[in-house]
Scaffold this active site. Structure first.
Site, PDB file in Angstrom:
ATOM      1  N   GLU A 143       0.847  -1.204   0.000  1.00  0.00           N
ATOM      2  CA  GLU A 143       0.000   0.000   0.000  1.00  0.00           C
ATOM      3  C   GLU A 143       0.876   1.244   0.000  1.00  0.00           C
ATOM      4  O   GLU A 143       2.042   1.209   0.415  1.00  0.00           O
ATOM      5  CB  GLU A 143      -0.882  -0.032   1.270  1.00  0.00           C
ATOM      6  N   ASN A 174     -12.351  -1.265  -0.902  1.00  0.00           N
ATOM      7  CA  ASN A 174     -11.681  -1.883   0.257  1.00  0.00           C
ATOM      8  C   ASN A 174     -12.395  -1.451   1.532  1.00  0.00           C
ATOM      9  O   ASN A 174     -12.743  -0.278   1.686  1.00  0.00           O
ATOM     10  CB  ASN A 174     -10.219  -1.409   0.303  1.00  0.00           C
ATOM     11  N   GLU A 175     -12.592  -2.395   2.439  1.00  0.00           N
ATOM     12  CA  GLU A 175     -13.186  -2.098   3.749  1.00  0.00           C
ATOM     13  C   GLU A 175     -14.325  -1.083   3.617  1.00  0.00           C
ATOM     14  O   GLU A 175     -14.318  -0.021   4.252  1.00  0.00           O
ATOM     15  CB  GLU A 175     -12.114  -1.635   4.756  1.00  0.00           C
ATOM     16  N   GLU A 221      -6.037  -9.303   3.812  1.00  0.00           N
ATOM     17  CA  GLU A 221      -5.223  -8.591   4.811  1.00  0.00           C
ATOM     18  C   GLU A 221      -5.161  -9.464   6.051  1.00  0.00           C
ATOM     19  O   GLU A 221      -6.186  -9.703   6.700  1.00  0.00           O
ATOM     20  CB  GLU A 221      -5.812  -7.214   5.144  1.00  0.00           C
ATOM     21  N   GLN A 224       2.135  -6.121   5.555  1.00  0.00           N
ATOM     22  CA  GLN A 224       2.365  -5.798   4.157  1.00  0.00           C
ATOM     23  C   GLN A 224       3.813  -6.164   3.844  1.00  0.00           C
ATOM     24  O   GLN A 224       4.591  -6.358   4.757  1.00  0.00           O
ATOM     25  CB  GLN A 224       2.086  -4.327   3.886  1.00  0.00           C
TER      26      GLN A 224
HETATM   27  O1  AHR Z   1      -2.975  -2.658   6.201  1.00  0.00           O
HETATM   28  C1  AHR Z   1      -3.270  -1.458   6.850  1.00  0.00           C
HETATM   29  C2  AHR Z   1      -4.727  -1.082   6.759  1.00  0.00           C
HETATM   30  O2  AHR Z   1      -5.498  -2.003   7.463  1.00  0.00           O
HETATM   31  C3  AHR Z   1      -5.339  -1.092   5.395  1.00  0.00           C
HETATM   32  O3  AHR Z   1      -5.115   0.078   4.702  1.00  0.00           O
HETATM   33  C4  AHR Z   1      -6.804  -1.248   5.679  1.00  0.00           C
HETATM   34  O4  AHR Z   1      -7.486  -1.904   4.643  1.00  0.00           O
HETATM   35  C5  AHR Z   1      -6.827  -1.999   6.984  1.00  0.00           C
HETATM   36  O5  AHR Z   1      -7.653  -1.395   7.909  1.00  0.00           O
END
Ligand code: AHR
Length: 510
Positions: A28, A175-176, A307, A356
């Site tokens: 990210e 996302n989310e 994730e 990540q």
């Molecule tokens: O990985 C960090 C964050 O965690 C991501 O941006 C988000 O999707 C999640 O809340």
């Protein structure tokens, strides 16, 4: 059971294929993941190819990483892809409001990402913007990426220096959406996901798996809403539609959100709590899969755990918005536990992405901001040691322990975790074993049935303590080494694992 611990494996009963995509990654625009981690720019003193660090690419190529998710995360729903194409000096800036509230100069954009994908020899998982983007914007992005003819977007790509279309097999529909991606209600997002996914078209020969933004942790109602909406439509090519997969996010931490626990300073009690919470990941996969089974018994729709990993307090003195944390033997065992669970659910799990890859959360690689020195983490080594599970067939591994299994955090935590797979074409099997005991070694019998075992090679990963970790000064404090404590046994092999260790045993089969 009586006697020593046993791990019983029927080598002639292979199950579902463990998709290589369960070993996926995530990068990210967050902290020093992209900038400083993957990308240093062409003028950097750090050896690079078109701005991308050569040492990072080399280290990740050795892992055979199957896919890379980008540009977020929460960043994805703020990201407008047109800002990241064309001459770098002309690219508009934006605020990265989620991660440090810093100004992003968009110097790493679509072309740089796809260049990285090609250098890594991996596949692209591009995450689109639903929260603040338009349907047309998403539609144009997939056209820009994957169309070959002289369509408007293909022509624009050519103007920016890339003739051939790229291949994009995975595309995220936001996302989310329940949080940073728009604070939506499940039914509202499900309707949008159907709409947006419709316009993420298959251009030419490119076939996209569209991934709807799934549940937070144990929000089974969210998965249910998406499943109800997913199976109403059948795509013309027969694939489930309008999206083919649903994601899930869950992070391992020991404390509340405001104080998640320290990466390197933890008690034995926190050690076991961490491992129990890592084991929760499998429980979540199983329960979301059960919801999906109800609507989709033939498993057309995939579960994408895009994730996962540990989330600790940031290292002292670092930007709280950059999520930089150290990585110890404990993180390695968290990864081992996740993979054991993933292998057991290979029939529904299509993909998983650790969060990540570089310098953020449970990273494979840490780079020093001053010297640029690169360190491989204990988690990196688990990915390397487990690489031969990719695309192999899962084998059930039954763990039978002589002692009573006690509960930690309300769930039984056996002190041994294991999984196995078979590579039929190589007449080989791989067994992964974790000794979760913080201080005691463990002798166990690998009870191997159904095939003759003609050879073995064992490797172990551990450190001087549960908190051992690698630094530029001591890059190999936690590194794989041959495991010599392996003896022939009437049932197979007898193995002694050191305390707090992860091991793999490659079996050659007759
Ligand atoms: O990985 C960090 C964050 O965690 C991501 O941006 C988000 O999707 C999640 O809340």
């Amino acid at each position: 059971t009586d006697g020593p611990a046993r791990v019983v494996i029927d080598l002639d009963l292979p199950g579902a294929t463990i998709s290589r995509h369960l070993y996926g990654h995530f990068a990210e625009h967050l902290g020093r993941c992209i900038y400083g981690g993957f990308y240093v720019g062409e003028d950097s003193e750090i050896p690079n190819t078109r701005g991308i660090r050569d040492d990072v690419v080399e280290a990740l190529r050795a892992l055979h990483i199957p896919n890379l998710r980008w540009p977020g995360g929460c960043f994805a729903d703020d990201y407008h892809w047109r800002d990241g194409i064309g001459p770098r000096e002309d690219r508009p800036r934006m605020v990265n409001s989620h991660w440090g509230d810093i100004v992003e100069d968009n110097s790493f954009g679509t072309h740089e990402f796809m260049d990285l994908v090609e250098l890594l020899g991996t596949e692209a998982y591009v995450n689109g913007n639903v929260g603040s983007g338009t349907v047309a914007e998403m539609s144009d992005w997939i056209e820009y990426l994957t169309r070959a003819d002289d369509s408007p977007m293909a022509s624009l790509r050519r103007e920016n220096g890339r003739d051939e279309p790229w291949t994009v097999p995975f595309f995220g529909i936001g996302n989310e959406a329940w949080g940073c991606g728009g604070n939506m209600r499940a039914e509202d997002y499900a309707a949008l996901a159907r709409q947006y996914a419709t316009y993420v078209r298959d251009h030419g020969g490119n076939r996209v798996t569209r991934i709807a933004a799934g549940a937070n942790v144990d929000d089974y109602a969210w998965t249910e809403a998406l499943m109800r909406a997913a199976t109403n439509l059948e795509r013309r090519d027969g694939a489930a539609g309008p999206y083919q997969a649903i994601s899930l996010h869950y992070y391992t931490m020991t404390g509340p959100w405001e104080d998640k626990g320290d990466a390197t300073d933890f008690s034995d009690e926190e050690w076991y709590l961490t491992l129990s919470r890592a084991a929760r990941a499998e429980e979540l996969v199983a329960r979301h899969a059960t919801v999906m089974d109800h609507y989709d018994p033939h498993k057309k729709v995939g579960l994408v755990f895009d994730e996962w990993g540990t989330w600790w307090n940031v290292e002292p003195g670092t930007n709280p918005g950059f999520l930089y944390q150290q990585n110890t033997v404990r993180d390695a065992l968290v990864a081992g536990i996740h993979f054991d669970g993933f292998h057991r659910h290979a029939d529904r799990l299509l993909m998983a992405n650790i969060a990540q890859t570089v310098n953020v959360l449970q990273a494979m690689i840490l780079t020093d901001p001053e010297s640029g020195a690169l360190v491989l983490t204990p988690t990196y080594h688990v990915f390397a040691m487990n690489a031969a599970h990719q695309d192999a067939r899962a084998l059930a591994a039954h763990v039978l322990l002589p002692e009573e299994v006690t509960e930690v955090d309300g769930r039984p935590l056996p002190r041994v975790s294991a999984s196995a797979s078979l590579r039929e074409e190589e007449d080989a099997a791989l067994v992964s074993l974790s000794n979760l005991d913080a201080s005691a070694p463990r002798t166990l019998v690998l009870d191997l049935r159904g095939r003759e075992v003609t050879g073995h090679e064992a490797t172990v990963l551990t450190g001087a303590s549960t908190a051992a970790h690698n630094t530029p000064e001591q890059p190999d404090a936690v590194a794989p080494a041959p495991l010599t404590d392996v003896r022939e046994h009437e049932r197979g092999l007898e193995i002694t694992l050191p305390p707090h260790s992860f091991a793999t045993v490659r079996l050659q089969l007759g």
